[in-house]
Scaffold this motif. Structure first.
Motif, PDB file in Angstrom:
ATOM      1  N   ALA A 181     -35.331 -20.258 -10.653  1.00 34.94           N
ATOM      2  CA  ALA A 181     -34.775 -19.930  -9.344  1.00 34.94           C
ATOM      3  C   ALA A 181     -33.270 -20.135  -9.343  1.00 34.94           C
ATOM      4  O   ALA A 181     -32.760 -21.110  -9.887  1.00 34.94           O
ATOM      5  N   SER A 182     -32.568 -19.187  -8.743  1.00 34.32           N
ATOM      6  CA  SER A 182     -31.117 -19.261  -8.687  1.00 34.32           C
ATOM      7  C   SER A 182     -30.663 -19.760  -7.324  1.00 34.32           C
ATOM      8  O   SER A 182     -31.437 -19.827  -6.366  1.00 34.32           O
ATOM      9  N   SER A 183     -29.392 -20.096  -7.251  1.00 35.06           N
ATOM     10  CA  SER A 183     -28.795 -20.510  -5.984  1.00 35.06           C
ATOM     11  C   SER A 183     -27.367 -20.003  -5.954  1.00 35.06           C
ATOM     12  O   SER A 183     -26.786 -19.673  -6.991  1.00 35.06           O
ATOM     13  N   HIS A 184     -26.792 -19.919  -4.757  1.00 43.30           N
ATOM     14  CA  HIS A 184     -25.418 -19.444  -4.677  1.00 43.30           C
ATOM     15  C   HIS A 184     -24.456 -20.575  -5.021  1.00 43.30           C
ATOM     16  O   HIS A 184     -24.798 -21.756  -4.939  1.00 43.30           O
ATOM     17  N   VAL A 185     -23.260 -20.185  -5.434  1.00 43.25           N
ATOM     18  CA  VAL A 185     -22.211 -21.137  -5.791  1.00 43.25           C
ATOM     19  C   VAL A 185     -20.984 -20.780  -4.970  1.00 43.25           C
ATOM     20  O   VAL A 185     -20.534 -19.631  -4.978  1.00 43.25           O
ATOM     21  N   GLY A 186     -20.414 -21.741  -4.262  1.00 47.20           N
ATOM     22  CA  GLY A 186     -19.268 -21.451  -3.416  1.00 47.20           C
ATOM     23  C   GLY A 186     -19.686 -20.607  -2.224  1.00 47.20           C
ATOM     24  O   GLY A 186     -20.806 -20.702  -1.733  1.00 47.20           O
ATOM     25  N   GLN A 187     -18.745 -19.756  -1.765  1.00 49.18           N
ATOM     26  CA  GLN A 187     -19.030 -18.920  -0.595  1.00 49.18           C
ATOM     27  C   GLN A 187     -18.371 -17.569  -0.771  1.00 49.18           C
ATOM     28  O   GLN A 187     -17.561 -17.132   0.032  1.00 49.18           O
ATOM     29  N   THR A 188     -18.734 -16.884  -1.842  1.00 48.92           N
ATOM     30  CA  THR A 188     -18.141 -15.579  -2.120  1.00 48.92           C
ATOM     31  C   THR A 188     -18.600 -14.534  -1.117  1.00 48.92           C
ATOM     32  O   THR A 188     -17.808 -13.742  -0.614  1.00 48.92           O
ATOM     33  N   PHE A 189     -19.890 -14.537  -0.814  1.00 44.37           N
ATOM     34  CA  PHE A 189     -20.473 -13.488   0.008  1.00 44.37           C
ATOM     35  C   PHE A 189     -21.019 -14.050   1.317  1.00 44.37           C
ATOM     36  O   PHE A 189     -21.155 -15.261   1.493  1.00 44.37           O
ATOM     37  N   MET A 190     -21.348 -13.113   2.199  1.00 44.84           N
ATOM     38  CA  MET A 190     -22.069 -13.472   3.409  1.00 44.84           C
ATOM     39  C   MET A 190     -23.516 -13.021   3.229  1.00 44.84           C
ATOM     40  O   MET A 190     -24.358 -13.804   2.817  1.00 44.84           O
ATOM     41  N   ASN A 191     -23.796 -11.751   3.461  1.00 49.75           N
ATOM     42  CA  ASN A 191     -25.133 -11.215   3.209  1.00 49.75           C
ATOM     43  C   ASN A 191     -25.011  -9.948   2.381  1.00 49.75           C
ATOM     44  O   ASN A 191     -25.129  -8.840   2.911  1.00 49.75           O
ATOM     45  N   PRO A 192     -24.776 -10.057   1.080  1.00 48.32           N
ATOM     46  CA  PRO A 192     -24.611  -8.859   0.248  1.00 48.32           C
ATOM     47  C   PRO A 192     -25.865  -7.996   0.290  1.00 48.32           C
ATOM     48  O   PRO A 192     -26.970  -8.479   0.064  1.00 48.32           O
ATOM     49  N   HIS A 193     -25.676  -6.702   0.583  1.00 50.35           N
ATOM     50  CA  HIS A 193     -26.815  -5.821   0.807  1.00 50.35           C
ATOM     51  C   HIS A 193     -26.947  -4.731  -0.247  1.00 50.35           C
ATOM     52  O   HIS A 193     -28.026  -4.168  -0.428  1.00 50.35           O
ATOM     53  N   ASP A 194     -25.878  -4.421  -0.965  1.00 51.01           N
ATOM     54  CA  ASP A 194     -25.943  -3.370  -1.970  1.00 51.01           C
ATOM     55  C   ASP A 194     -24.802  -3.570  -2.951  1.00 51.01           C
ATOM     56  O   ASP A 194     -23.866  -4.349  -2.706  1.00 51.01           O
ATOM     57  N   VAL A 195     -24.886  -2.859  -4.082  1.00 48.23           N
ATOM     58  CA  VAL A 195     -23.796  -2.823  -5.050  1.00 48.23           C
ATOM     59  C   VAL A 195     -23.557  -1.376  -5.463  1.00 48.23           C
ATOM     60  O   VAL A 195     -24.497  -0.584  -5.557  1.00 48.23           O
ATOM     61  N   CYS A 196     -22.307  -1.041  -5.692  1.00 53.29           N
ATOM     62  CA  CYS A 196     -21.922   0.265  -6.230  1.00 53.29           C
ATOM     63  C   CYS A 196     -20.987  -0.008  -7.398  1.00 53.29           C
ATOM     64  O   CYS A 196     -19.997  -0.729  -7.241  1.00 53.29           O
ATOM     65  N   ILE A 197     -21.307   0.526  -8.573  1.00 52.59           N
ATOM     66  CA  ILE A 197     -20.546   0.236  -9.781  1.00 52.59           C
ATOM     67  C   ILE A 197     -19.758   1.471 -10.181  1.00 52.59           C
ATOM     68  O   ILE A 197     -20.331   2.545 -10.365  1.00 52.59           O
ATOM     69  N   ASP A 198     -18.432   1.342 -10.306  1.00 47.47           N
ATOM     70  CA  ASP A 198     -17.614   2.517 -10.627  1.00 47.47           C
ATOM     71  C   ASP A 198     -17.482   2.707 -12.135  1.00 47.47           C
ATOM     72  O   ASP A 198     -18.100   1.986 -12.937  1.00 47.47           O
ATOM     73  N   GLN A 199     -16.666   3.688 -12.557  1.00 44.64           N
ATOM     74  CA  GLN A 199     -16.554   4.035 -13.963  1.00 44.64           C
ATOM     75  C   GLN A 199     -15.905   2.937 -14.789  1.00 44.64           C
ATOM     76  O   GLN A 199     -16.064   2.914 -16.025  1.00 44.64           O
ATOM     77  N   ASP A 200     -15.202   2.007 -14.156  1.00 41.71           N
ATOM     78  CA  ASP A 200     -14.614   0.870 -14.861  1.00 41.71           C
ATOM     79  C   ASP A 200     -15.493  -0.377 -14.746  1.00 41.71           C
ATOM     80  O   ASP A 200     -15.069  -1.468 -15.132  1.00 41.71           O
ATOM     81  N   GLU A 201     -16.676  -0.199 -14.211  1.00 45.56           N
ATOM     82  CA  GLU A 201     -17.670  -1.260 -14.034  1.00 45.56           C
ATOM     83  C   GLU A 201     -17.211  -2.345 -13.061  1.00 45.56           C
ATOM     84  O   GLU A 201     -17.650  -3.494 -13.137  1.00 45.56           O
TER      85      GLU A 201
END
Length: 351
Positions: free
Chosen positions: A311-331
């Motif tokens: 099981a994972s857990s968050h570290v710090g406070q980077t996000f609020m409620n991340p809902h999706d990801v989009c990866i561009d040509q430079d990743e």
């Protein structure tokens, strides 16, 4: 026995509305600089990223957003955001974060956004769980096809029971719709919208799903394409054949994963929550071609014990409620977020 987080969406929306009301005019005052250092680096191994929380920030009076649900990138390099704000449901960005155009005023439950190319032309597929419909549109917003609730399945007594959240398009143009907030079926249609079959459905069985939040086409093996379907409330995703036969279940303990997104040989998920819907404890999860976790930006390092992901857990406070990801040509990764004080997408620049 796996311990589940009990999620009452209506109660959480009511809870989060108090936060939204006090912060929407200045969307990044409380989110970002006060919680994280400038140029924060997150992630693990070869998948590490510099966080840019100001990439997509706009004047909310001119380009308002509510929930920033999903993003895709077209072949011109434009980033396309879907939000359930009916003043501008669809927002086109360039890669610098500048808005190029907007359209859409009729999708109050806008949730899923899929881009598909047919005959050299690109089209969008939008799910609206409030309207209980799926729409195929041009990139300029012209509706070409509407899929209503799937009464042909015999599983639905009314449209209100159907709340689609995502689509995937098969190699022959068949449309797969995930009823993530309804009965968790995946419904398959022909390119013309003709019903073919349904599979999955809410339940604990091997072939069933618990909150079929996302679906995508997986062609990474180079042979017969497959479907990946999120079973979010079970903290796992499942592999199916294109005719709905269950092939494998991959567990992601501690991770309420949203839709699967493939770039190259890797599989990416936004993890909207790990332990509490009130603590903003989500992160991003990246898996390799064997569906083994290799990095979790914003979360703890992926760890396996006896071949099982822990099981994972968050570290710090980077996000609020991340809902999706989009990866561009430079990743680089663009992260839209749900119920997050009406903030704009975050950019993770790969380092």
């Amino acid at each position: 026995m796996k311990k589940e987080i009990q999620f009452d969406r209506r109660k959480f929306v009511k809870y989060s509305s108090a936060l939204v009301t006090s912060t929407f005019l200045l969307p990044n005052i409380n989110f970002g600089k006060a919680r994280n250092p400038e140029n924060e680096i997150i992630g693990h191994g070869d998948f590490r990223y510099r966080v840019n929380k100001n990439w997509g920030t706009q004047d909310p009076a001119k380009y308002p957003v509510k929930d920033c649900h999903e993003m895709v990138q077209d072949k011109k390099g434009r980033l396309i955001l879907l939000t359930n704000e009916t003043k501008n449901n669809v927002i086109f960005y360039d890669r610098s974060g500048k808005i190029l155009k907007t359209w859409g005023h009729d999708f109050p439950g806008a949730h899923g956004l899929t881009l598909h190319e047919e005959g050299g032309e690109e089209f969008l597929y939008i799910t609206d769980h409030d309207r209980h419909q799926v729409f195929k549109t041009t990139l300029d917003g012209k509706i070409l096809l509407t899929l209503n609730y799937p009464k042909e399945t015999g599983q639905y007594e009314s449209a209100d029971q159907y709340k689609p959240t995502e689509t995937a398009i098969g190699p022959n143009g068949d449309i797969y719709v995930a009823d993530g907030y309804g009965k968790s079926f995946v419904i398959q249609y022909s390119p013309k919208g003709e019903y073919i079959r349904h599979f999955g459905g809410q339940g604990d069985g091997e072939t069933q799903l618990k909150q079929a939040h996302g679906v995508c086409l997986d062609q990474r093996k180079g042979g017969t394409p497959e479907l990946l379907v999120t079973s979010r409330a079970a903290q796992e995703f499942k592999r199916y054949s294109l005719d709905g036969q269950h092939l494998e279940t991959i567990q992601t303990p501690g991770c309420w994963v949203c839709r699967p997104v493939i770039k190259g040989k890797h599989l990416y998920f936004a993890v909207i929550v790990t332990k509490s819907w009130k603590e903003y404890d989500g992160h991003v999860l990246i898996l390799d071609e064997n569906n083994k976790a290799v990095s979790s930006p914003g979360g703890s390092r992926p760890t396996y014990v006896d071949g099982k992901l822990q099981a994972s857990s968050h570290v710090g406070q980077t996000f609020m409620n991340p809902h999706d990801v989009c990866i561009d040509q430079d990743e680089n990764i663009y992260v839209p977020q749900w119920a997050s004080e009406k903030t704009y997408p975050i950019l993770l620049e790969r380092v």
